[in-house]
Design a protein around this motif. Structure first.
Motif, PDB file in Angstrom:
ATOM      1  N   GLY A  42       0.746  -1.311  -0.029  1.00 29.90           N
ATOM      2  CA  GLY A  42       0.005   0.305   0.108  1.00 29.90           C
ATOM      3  C   GLY A  42       1.044   1.195   0.118  1.00 29.90           C
ATOM      4  O   GLY A  42       0.721   2.574   0.031  1.00 29.90           O
ATOM      5  N   THR A  43       1.884   1.638   0.210  1.00 28.78           N
ATOM      6  CA  THR A  43       3.334   2.548   0.504  1.00 28.78           C
ATOM      7  C   THR A  43       3.736   2.197  -0.967  1.00 28.78           C
ATOM      8  O   THR A  43       4.370   3.249  -1.509  1.00 28.78           O
ATOM      9  CB  THR A  43       3.763   2.453   1.487  1.00 28.78           C
ATOM     10  N   PHE A  44       3.456   1.520  -2.101  1.00 28.09           N
ATOM     11  CA  PHE A  44       3.610   1.779  -3.478  1.00 28.09           C
ATOM     12  C   PHE A  44       3.751   3.471  -4.015  1.00 28.09           C
ATOM     13  O   PHE A  44       2.969   3.224  -3.882  1.00 28.09           O
ATOM     14  CB  PHE A  44       3.966   0.572  -4.248  1.00 28.09           C
ATOM     15  N   ASP A  45       4.968   4.047  -4.348  1.00 23.90           N
ATOM     16  CA  ASP A  45       4.829   4.496  -5.462  1.00 23.90           C
ATOM     17  C   ASP A  45       6.179   4.918  -6.468  1.00 23.90           C
ATOM     18  O   ASP A  45       6.984   4.261  -6.178  1.00 23.90           O
ATOM     19  CB  ASP A  45       4.486   5.804  -5.129  1.00 23.90           C
ATOM     20  N   VAL A  46       5.752   6.288  -6.893  1.00 23.28           N
ATOM     21  CA  VAL A  46       6.884   5.927  -8.302  1.00 23.28           C
ATOM     22  C   VAL A  46       7.412   7.333  -8.320  1.00 23.28           C
ATOM     23  O   VAL A  46       6.805   8.351  -7.886  1.00 23.28           O
ATOM     24  CB  VAL A  46       6.453   5.564  -8.892  1.00 23.28           C
ATOM     25  N   ASP A  47       9.243   7.569  -8.812  1.00 26.13           N
ATOM     26  CA  ASP A  47       9.320   9.375  -9.274  1.00 26.13           C
ATOM     27  C   ASP A  47       8.826   8.925 -10.702  1.00 26.13           C
ATOM     28  O   ASP A  47       8.865   7.919 -11.572  1.00 26.13           O
ATOM     29  CB  ASP A  47      11.143   8.747  -9.228  1.00 26.13           C
ATOM     30  N   GLU A  48       8.141   9.980 -10.527  1.00 25.29           N
ATOM     31  CA  GLU A  48       6.912  10.225 -11.899  1.00 25.29           C
ATOM     32  C   GLU A  48       8.047  10.672 -13.169  1.00 25.29           C
ATOM     33  O   GLU A  48       7.340  10.499 -13.597  1.00 25.29           O
ATOM     34  CB  GLU A  48       5.376  11.498 -11.904  1.00 25.29           C
ATOM     35  N   THR A  49       8.748  10.759 -13.235  1.00 19.05           N
ATOM     36  CA  THR A  49       9.647  11.197 -14.047  1.00 19.05           C
ATOM     37  C   THR A  49       9.791   9.709 -14.656  1.00 19.05           C
ATOM     38  O   THR A  49      10.239   9.690 -15.944  1.00 19.05           O
ATOM     39  CB  THR A  49      11.446  11.406 -14.031  1.00 19.05           C
ATOM     40  N   CYS A  50       9.676   8.703 -14.332  1.00 19.85           N
ATOM     41  CA  CYS A  50       9.961   7.638 -14.755  1.00 19.85           C
ATOM     42  C   CYS A  50       8.584   7.065 -16.057  1.00 19.85           C
ATOM     43  O   CYS A  50       8.892   6.465 -16.743  1.00 19.85           O
ATOM     44  CB  CYS A  50       9.541   6.243 -13.962  1.00 19.85           C
ATOM     45  N   ILE A  51       7.452   8.008 -15.755  1.00 21.60           N
ATOM     46  CA  ILE A  51       7.211   8.403 -16.792  1.00 21.60           C
ATOM     47  C   ILE A  51       6.980   8.801 -18.516  1.00 21.60           C
ATOM     48  O   ILE A  51       6.835   8.622 -19.631  1.00 21.60           O
ATOM     49  CB  ILE A  51       5.406   9.337 -16.984  1.00 21.60           C
ATOM     50  N   GLY A  52       7.846  10.682 -18.255  1.00 21.85           N
ATOM     51  CA  GLY A  52       8.632  10.671 -19.772  1.00 21.85           C
ATOM     52  C   GLY A  52       9.588   9.072 -19.847  1.00 21.85           C
ATOM     53  O   GLY A  52      10.128   8.991 -21.548  1.00 21.85           O
ATOM     54  N   THR A  53      10.525   8.909 -19.138  1.00 25.44           N
ATOM     55  CA  THR A  53      11.103   7.166 -20.018  1.00 25.44           C
ATOM     56  C   THR A  53      10.651   6.316 -20.260  1.00 25.44           C
ATOM     57  O   THR A  53      11.364   5.944 -21.442  1.00 25.44           O
ATOM     58  CB  THR A  53      11.819   6.967 -18.074  1.00 25.44           C
ATOM     59  N   GLY A  54       9.732   6.203 -19.703  1.00 23.65           N
ATOM     60  CA  GLY A  54       8.183   4.524 -20.537  1.00 23.65           C
ATOM     61  C   GLY A  54       8.209   5.371 -21.916  1.00 23.65           C
ATOM     62  O   GLY A  54       8.179   4.131 -22.714  1.00 23.65           O
ATOM     63  N   VAL A  55       7.509   6.593 -22.249  1.00 26.09           N
ATOM     64  CA  VAL A  55       7.262   7.197 -23.249  1.00 26.09           C
ATOM     65  C   VAL A  55       8.376   7.317 -24.098  1.00 26.09           C
ATOM     66  O   VAL A  55       8.444   6.476 -25.124  1.00 26.09           O
ATOM     67  CB  VAL A  55       6.572   8.087 -23.207  1.00 26.09           C
ATOM     68  N   ARG A  56      10.159   7.651 -23.617  1.00 23.39           N
ATOM     69  CA  ARG A  56      11.338   8.027 -24.793  1.00 23.39           C
ATOM     70  C   ARG A  56      10.811   6.177 -25.170  1.00 23.39           C
ATOM     71  O   ARG A  56      11.447   6.050 -26.294  1.00 23.39           O
ATOM     72  CB  ARG A  56      12.502   8.658 -24.388  1.00 23.39           C
ATOM     73  N   PHE A  57      11.722   5.507 -24.735  1.00 24.99           N
ATOM     74  CA  PHE A  57      11.577   3.519 -24.006  1.00 24.99           C
ATOM     75  C   PHE A  57      10.489   2.952 -25.241  1.00 24.99           C
ATOM     76  O   PHE A  57      11.155   2.700 -26.217  1.00 24.99           O
ATOM     77  CB  PHE A  57      11.324   3.196 -23.061  1.00 24.99           C
TER      78      PHE A  57
END
Length: 413
Positions: free
Chosen positions: A370-385
């Motif tokens: 329930g504590t899981f979260d992300v560094d949201e800059t991973c979204i831009g990384t994921g789109v690029r990738f």
């Protein structure tokens, strides 16, 4: 890629929409929906795709959707994201916490969905400019956690005509900006097995006049895993581990029934297919030796995700091109299950791990917490990738030598 500055094009694209994508992810995070109940999520995705001039098609059960970008006679590459949440309470103190009691996106599917949406919007612009050498099929899959959503996509013809398929998953053990790659098995098959043993009960003073059921059950518990270790190639890592055992109610009475439940995990697809019959054969042998009857209920879960080497090469080339050298790192095989494996039984492809950990952070909230979260800059990384992966696969799919290695790569571990 063909003399283009894809990295610059992606930077320009994300400069105009990255915050909107983050906002979209937070909206999904606040409104999680469980397997095959992702109606709002499906509608939100469909609305954004439609606004971009695309034509999404909702799956027959009403949740999840498929949408194609591009046209022409080139190859077809599929990109998949899962959209369902988990029945886990959200324990984070953030402005976008779940508003649904007992449910949250504790596995990052909101991130996967947002990344695929951003990729779709970028590829739509590429197609409109005539820069897409084939088709990209976007699969927003329901019910990965059930599992069952992948089978729903397959049953509806979702990967018909697809030449190669790719997916990714958040990994809080990897720094943001990096992706974890591996040739071969990257997740495990995971099935459930329940065994019920029965026989004439009796007094513990006279076990010779009964079938000593507890003793027989104990032999089943030890002999089945031991037998598997001698009947299956150890490289397949086929394992049977018990999680629940129950028999009897008092110390001086031999019961007339008992039950054992556990999980079967396996890295090798061939061994996974053979496991039910082999376990049944071993069970009948052990049970017969002790005069008890044994019934097995075997419930299939998911096959292992086995990454095709050429597809992993494409992922590595894409990462190097738009994320930089050193962005692709080796990742370990996991014993967790992932229904992306069903797709790879039909078409070649690969599954990657997306780094979501803030560099230098000592805090690790694992997935399914329930504590899981992300560094949201991973979204831009994921789109690029993902965008670079789709374009790499489309371009390489047009080459006669597409089966040759694209870049030097050593990610086996």
């Amino acid at each position: 890629m063909r003399g283009r500055n894809l990295r610059g094009e992606l930077d320009t694209f994300l400069a105009g929409c990255e915050q909107a994508l983050i906002d979209f992810r937070r909206d999904l995070h606040m409104h999680p929906e469980l397997a095959f109940a992702e109606y709002r999520t499906t509608q939100r995705i469909a609305d954004r795709l439609t606004a971009a001039g695309l034509v999404p098609s909702v799956l027959p059960r009403g949740t999840g959707l498929i949408c194609e970008v591009g046209s022409g006679d080139g190859p077809t590459v599929a990109l998949r994201a899962d959209i369902d949440a988990l029945p886990v309470p959200d324990e984070k103190d953030v402005s976008y916490s779940s508003t649904v009691p007992g449910a949250c996106h504790a596995c990052g599917h909101d991130v996967h969905t947002t990344i695929l949406l951003g990729t779709a919007l970028f590829l739509a612009q590429q197609a409109e400019a005539g820069l897409l050498p084939g088709r990209v099929r976007l699969i927003f899959q329901p019910a990965e956690e059930l599992p069952g959503g992948a089978l729903e996509v397959l049953a509806s013809g979702g990967i018909s005509g697809v030449d190669r398929i790719f997916g990714l998953h958040c990994d809080p053990r990897v720094d943001v900006g990096k992706v974890g790659l591996k040739v071969g098995p990257i997740t495990s098959a995971c099935d459930k097995v329940a065994i019920r043993v029965s026989g004439p009960g009796g007094h513990t003073a006279r076990p010779h006049l009964t079938a000593d059921l507890v003793f027989a059950l104990a032999k089943i518990l030890t002999e089945l895993p031991a037998g598997l270790s001698r009947r299956v190639d150890p490289r397949s890592s086929l394992s049977l581990v018990w999680g629940r055992v129950e028999a009897g109610s008092v110390a001086n009475a031999i019961p007339d029934d008992g039950v054992a439940e556990g999980t079967v995990r396996c890295l090798d697809e061939e061994a996974w297919h053979a496991a039910p019959d082999l376990i049944k054969t071993l069970l009948e042998s052990v049970a017969g030796a002790y005069g008890v009857e044994a019934r097995m209920d075997y419930v299939r879960g998911v096959p292992p995700v086995v990454n095709d080497d050429v597809s992993v090469q494409m992922l590595a080339e894409a990462a190097a091109g738009v994320l930089g050298e050193g962005s692709a790192v080796p990742t370990q095989q996991s014993l967790g299950g992932e229904d992306f494996g069903w797709y790879l039984e039909s078409v070649p492809g690969a599954f990657a791990r997306l780094g979501t950990r803030q560099p230098g952070s000592l805090h690790l909230a694992d997935i399914h917490q329930g504590t899981f979260d992300v560094d949201e800059t991973c979204i831009g990384t994921g789109v690029r990738f993902l965008a670079a992966t789709a374009l790499t696969a489309l371009w390489e799919g047009q080459r006669p030598s597409a089966g040759e290695p694209l870049v030097a790569l050593n990610l086996d571990n």
